[in-house]
Motif scaffolding. Sequence first.
Motif, PDB file in Angstrom:
ATOM      1  N   ALA A  75     -19.203  28.158  -7.548  1.00 49.98           N
ATOM      2  CA  ALA A  75     -18.600  27.012  -7.169  1.00 49.98           C
ATOM      3  C   ALA A  75     -17.426  27.368  -5.993  1.00 49.98           C
ATOM      4  O   ALA A  75     -17.084  28.440  -5.976  1.00 49.98           O
ATOM      5  CB  ALA A  75     -17.951  25.979  -8.035  1.00 49.98           C
ATOM      6  N   VAL A  76     -17.208  26.423  -5.195  1.00 48.52           N
ATOM      7  CA  VAL A  76     -16.024  26.681  -4.248  1.00 48.52           C
ATOM      8  C   VAL A  76     -14.779  26.525  -4.933  1.00 48.52           C
ATOM      9  O   VAL A  76     -13.897  27.064  -4.821  1.00 48.52           O
ATOM     10  CB  VAL A  76     -16.048  26.049  -2.926  1.00 48.52           C
ATOM     11  N   GLY A  77     -14.573  25.248  -5.746  1.00 50.27           N
ATOM     12  CA  GLY A  77     -13.687  24.953  -6.380  1.00 50.27           C
ATOM     13  C   GLY A  77     -13.196  26.094  -7.663  1.00 50.27           C
ATOM     14  O   GLY A  77     -14.370  26.206  -8.058  1.00 50.27           O
ATOM     15  N   LEU A 100     -21.991  25.833   0.762  1.00 46.61           N
ATOM     16  CA  LEU A 100     -22.111  24.567   0.454  1.00 46.61           C
ATOM     17  C   LEU A 100     -21.518  23.582   1.477  1.00 46.61           C
ATOM     18  O   LEU A 100     -21.474  22.532   1.223  1.00 46.61           O
ATOM     19  CB  LEU A 100     -21.406  24.339  -0.890  1.00 46.61           C
ATOM     20  N   ARG A 233     -11.882  17.009  -6.225  1.00 48.45           N
ATOM     21  CA  ARG A 233     -11.980  17.173  -8.006  1.00 48.45           C
ATOM     22  C   ARG A 233     -11.356  15.871  -8.580  1.00 48.45           C
ATOM     23  O   ARG A 233     -10.587  15.362  -8.002  1.00 48.45           O
ATOM     24  CB  ARG A 233     -11.260  18.342  -8.226  1.00 48.45           C
ATOM     25  N   HIS A 280     -21.449  14.293  -9.763  1.00 50.15           N
ATOM     26  CA  HIS A 280     -20.902  15.611  -9.277  1.00 50.15           C
ATOM     27  C   HIS A 280     -22.200  16.277  -8.569  1.00 50.15           C
ATOM     28  O   HIS A 280     -22.625  17.342  -9.278  1.00 50.15           O
ATOM     29  CB  HIS A 280     -20.423  16.298 -10.257  1.00 50.15           C
TER      30      HIS A 280
HETATM   31  C1  GLV Z   1     -18.523  22.036  -6.600  1.00 54.68           C
HETATM   32  O1  GLV Z   1     -17.719  21.113  -7.073  1.00 54.68           O
HETATM   33  C2  GLV Z   1     -18.011  23.254  -6.117  1.00 54.68           C
HETATM   34  O2  GLV Z   1     -16.582  23.483  -6.174  1.00 54.68           O
HETATM   35  O3  GLV Z   1     -18.585  23.884  -5.680  1.00 54.68           O
END
Ligand code: GLV
Length: 313
Positions: A75-77, A100, A233, A280
């Motif tokens: 995930a990026v987050g 992404l 988020r 999501h």
């Molecule tokens: C998705 O929510 C991410 O953070 O990749």
Amino acid sequence: MASILVTRTLPDAVLSRLRGAAEIDVWAEPQAIPRETLLSRVRGRDALVCLLTDRIDSEVLDAAGPSLRVVANVAVGYNNIDVAACRARHVTVTNTPDVLTNACADFTWGLILAITRRLGEGERVVRAGRWGGWALDYMLGMELRGKQLGIVGLGRIGVAVAEKASAFGMRVAYSGRRPVEMPGAVHLSLEELLRTSDVVSLHCPSTPETLHLMNAARLSLMRPTAYLINTSRGPVVDEAALADALQSGRLAGAALDVYEREPEIHPALFGLENALLIPHLASATTETRTAMADLAASNALAVLAGQPAVTPV
Ligand code: GLV
């Protein structure tokens, strides 16, 4: 041979790559790995490939023990990871930026169009057999051309969203700590952005500073004709305050892809026609999810091979 715990199944090609370099243990059930299972199966691992649904804190790091060298989030987050606790134990943390960005930006525009043109509401009417036929004034939405898109957090995804705004004839304003070099985009304080935008889209990370950034007071600065989009988020928005603003007509609509306590959603939102509720999905294309898993694998394998991580946080 190094040992890796993977907390959810990944595309076959990515698992094969990992298998070629390490012994891997994959939690292959469709739901998130239960906490107790995570704590027991992480023991003695050299790497952990995890998802945003896994909370990686001191307890998990202690359970893993001193062999753990890398936590690779797919995930990026990375608000699910206690980065300071990892640092204190010399565990590298990685995420999956860039791969992404495009999918999330496309998706944000999908939400903007869907909420301003009432697509969710329209679909519900049709499926319920409640559509009485075409009428000039039926289910009118808001035109995007000539309106202002306010982007909160002009990072990679925020920039990609802003770049598509001219296709819809929207002007761009953004707020964030630093002004960014972006022709045509105006840097405003958050308050000014909220007061003047027709669509506000959140693209900031979830941190203690952004917790309930969109609280009742900030929501009340928005125009009653404006829309809020959240693909960042859930905790960035006070869901109860948002439901209240939507219900009382102080906000025209909101399109949400993320929630404060996923997969739970504030019950008041379910009854609101002007809330578009999506589970999501912003990065959920086959291409992007594969690239995310592959980048997480590259990060884990690089650290295990004694090389720098590709995308450390
Ligand atoms: C998705 O929510 C991410 O953070 O990749």
